[in-house]
Design an enzyme around this catalytic site. Structure first.
Site, mmCIF file in Angstrom:
data_model
loop_
_atom_site.group_PDB
_atom_site.id
_atom_site.type_symbol
_atom_site.label_atom_id
_atom_site.label_comp_id
_atom_site.label_asym_id
_atom_site.label_seq_id
_atom_site.Cartn_x
_atom_site.Cartn_y
_atom_site.Cartn_z
ATOM 1 N N LYS A 46 0.840 -1.200 0.000
ATOM 2 C CA LYS A 46 0.000 0.000 0.000
ATOM 3 C C LYS A 46 0.874 1.248 0.000
ATOM 4 O O LYS A 46 2.006 1.209 0.479
ATOM 5 C CB LYS A 46 -0.844 0.033 1.291
ATOM 6 C CG LYS A 46 -1.950 -0.995 1.363
ATOM 7 C CD LYS A 46 -2.709 -0.867 2.689
ATOM 8 C CE LYS A 46 -3.811 -1.891 2.803
ATOM 9 N NZ LYS A 46 -4.873 -1.741 1.794
ATOM 10 N N ARG A 48 -10.170 -11.599 2.340
ATOM 11 C CA ARG A 48 -11.041 -12.648 1.806
ATOM 12 C C ARG A 48 -10.359 -14.012 1.865
ATOM 13 O O ARG A 48 -11.015 -15.036 1.991
ATOM 14 C CB ARG A 48 -11.473 -12.280 0.377
ATOM 15 C CG ARG A 48 -10.350 -12.198 -0.601
ATOM 16 C CD ARG A 48 -10.707 -11.400 -1.860
ATOM 17 N NE ARG A 48 -10.759 -9.960 -1.599
ATOM 18 C CZ ARG A 48 -11.047 -9.043 -2.528
ATOM 19 N NH1 ARG A 48 -11.336 -9.408 -3.759
ATOM 20 N NH2 ARG A 48 -11.077 -7.764 -2.230
#
Ligand code: BES
Ligand code: MN
Ligand code: ZN
Length: 508
Positions: A282, A356
């Site tokens: 990120k 996820r």
């Protein structure tokens, strides 16, 4: 640990209530005649303030008066807005705002007067008031070594309309749920260096202590044995090994037969203790916020504690797949293929879509433990923040009735959620050339494709997903909520464990 907070229900006339600050809701349409006792004891101060528009009773406005001869000298008139808007949500917020304002004025003992907006008030309103008061006890600055200015809340009282015993039970329920929300806020607020997966598991142990819940912590070797390639894969870039935290509630008076054949609620919370993004790293701007990437896991741990304390009538399993997503030398790379515990192969095209992955393996384990109905909570996608902002969590569910139950429960609990669709066509976006599925579907519909990925691992059971990426952290302080972690979804998860009588039996 915070200072012990006593919360109670008390019936009595206002002048006789003894506390350090008495919070009295006032509606916009009220006149001095609606608050004669206060007005008289303050020499017409309320009438004067209303006429001068110094106090207009707008929601969360606060105005202090000093009634002569009352047991409590300090009364805080709390703006309550329109009578028609006096919902449990408004009551909860006005109670928090009132107690926070009281603390800012040095009061450690606060009483909130449970008034009616016109309609009948009952236990739901008393519970909401207690929740609101307890929420005001939270402080986000536990690591500061300098003393804080606001008083710590030691005692909170809901002043109820009569001496009936049901008020006490409702207030106690509100206390438990408020404390659970605050526990989740504290956990989510802990910095990444102080809360790796190992320590999050220790925090879970502390949370279940003395409640009757059972805790199992599966370490990296156990995860290997269970074939949890997704959770292990995400954890591989970190020096801190992953954990699967498993908490179980069995109702105390479980009718043996029902416990054996009835529904089992499975709550799964994303427990990424820090999310750098991994090799798909990120940008550094705002990355510090990724210490809260275990907010869903914190919500599950805290909700399980409340579920046990309130002895929910159904069995519940709570799972927190915990890992640190780091770009170490052993980290997974974009393009790697991992094998899930369910046997499915996953092509990881972006290591920043780690939530996820860890959830998918936990879904499998929840089913192994007998969970018939699943709800997961996760700070899953920035796309959900784009869709709904920071004011509502995304709700995804199948079948529709299960989503409706979660939605109704969330609304009652004061957690705003809004449904987003799960059309089968979206699955196209998750096709892999080399494996069963890819973990990201591109920028468009990012919150939906993340949910579609999860659905593939829900085993066809009723499943709901709350994307709390936007709601787990408040960027700015509001009168009813300070800046910082919010404890979102805790009360929804806990309250859900009390709704099974309304679930269609055949669907289990
Ligand atoms: N933890 C983040 C999502 C997030 C974003 C939470 C902002 C709170 C605030 C999640 O793991 C993530 O990085 N998601 C990616 C998914 C993408 C790679 C498909 C995202 O949203 O950018
Ligand atoms: Mn990520
Ligand atoms: Zn994440």
């Amino acid at each position: 640990m915070p200072v012990a907070l006593t919360v109670r229900a008390l019936a009595g006339s206002l002048p006789s209530v003894s506390t350090s600050m008495l919070v009295v809701p006032v509606f916009e349409s009220d006149t001095a005649a609606d608050h004669q006792e206060i007005d008289a004891a303050t020499g017409g101060e309320l009438l004067r303030a209303l006429e001068a528009r110094e106090f207009r009773a707008k929601p969360y406005e606060a105005f202090g008066v000093s009634p002569a001869g009352w047991a409590t000298r300090r009364v805080l008139l709390a703006g309550a807005g329109a009578r028609a808007d006096w919902t449990t949500e408004r009551i909860r917020r006005v109670a928090t705002a009132g107690a926070l304002a009281a603390r800012a004025r040095g009061a450690a003992d606060v009483a909130f007067v449970l008034v009616s907006g016109g309609a009948q008030i009952g236990v739901a309103e008393a519970q909401a008031a207690a929740e609101g008061l307890v929420l005001a006890a939270h402080d986000g600055d536990a690591l500061k070594t300098t003393p804080r200015e606001a008083a710590a809340l030691h005692r909170a009282t809901v002043v109820v309309p009569d001496a009936s015993l049901t008020w006490s039970a409702a207030v106690e329920r509100g206390r438990v749920l408020g404390e659970a929300s605050n526990l989740a806020r504290e956990l989510a607020n802990e910095p990444g260096n102080q809360l790796p997966p190992r320590i999050l598991a220790d925090r879970a142990a502390a949370a279940v202590a003395g409640t009757g819940l059972t805790l199992e912590v599966i370490d990296e070797h156990g995860l290997e044995r269970l074939g949890m390639g997704l959770l292990l894969g995400v954890g591989r870039g970190s020096a801190e090994p992953p954990r699967l935290i498993v908490i179980r509630h069995t109702p105390r008076a479980a009718g043996e037969s029902r416990a054996a054949t009835g529904p089992v609620l499975g709550l799964i919370g994303k427990g990424i203790t820090f999310d750098t993004g991994g090799i798909s790293i990120k940008p550094s701007e705002g990355m510090e916020r990724m210490k809260t990437d275990m907010s869903g896991g914190a919500a599950v741990i805290a909700a399980m504690r409340a579920i046990a304390q309130l002895d929910a009538p159904m069995p519940v399993v709570g799972l927190v797949p915990a890992a640190e997503n780091m770009p170490g030398g052993r980290a997974i790379r974009p393009g790697d293929v991992l094998k899930a515990a369910s046997g499915k192969t996953v092509e990881v095209n972006n290591t920043d879509a780690e939530g996820r992955l860890v959830l998918a393996d936990a879904f499998w384990h929840a089913q192994q433990l007998g969970a018939t109905h699943l709800v997961d909570v996760a700070t899953l996608t920035g796309a959900c923040v784009v869709a709904l902002g920071k004011l509502a969590s995304g709700l995804f569910a199948t079948p529709t009735w299960w989503g409706e139950i979660v939605r109704e429960t969330a609304t009652r609990a004061g957690d705003r959620v809004w449904p987003l669709p799960l059309h089968d066509d979206y699955l196209e976006l998750l096709k892999s050339d080399i494996a069963d599925i890819v973990n990201t579907g591109g920028r468009a519909a990012g919150a939906i494709t993340a949910a579609m990925f999860l659905r593939e691992f829900a085993g066809g059971r009723p499943w709901a997903h709350l994307d709390i990426a936007g709601t787990a952290w408040a960027d700015e302080a509001k009168p009813w909520q300070p800046k910082g972690t919010t404890g979102v979804a805790v009360r929804t998860l806990a309250e859900l464990a009390f709704t099974s009588a309304r679930w269609p039996a055949a669907a289990a």
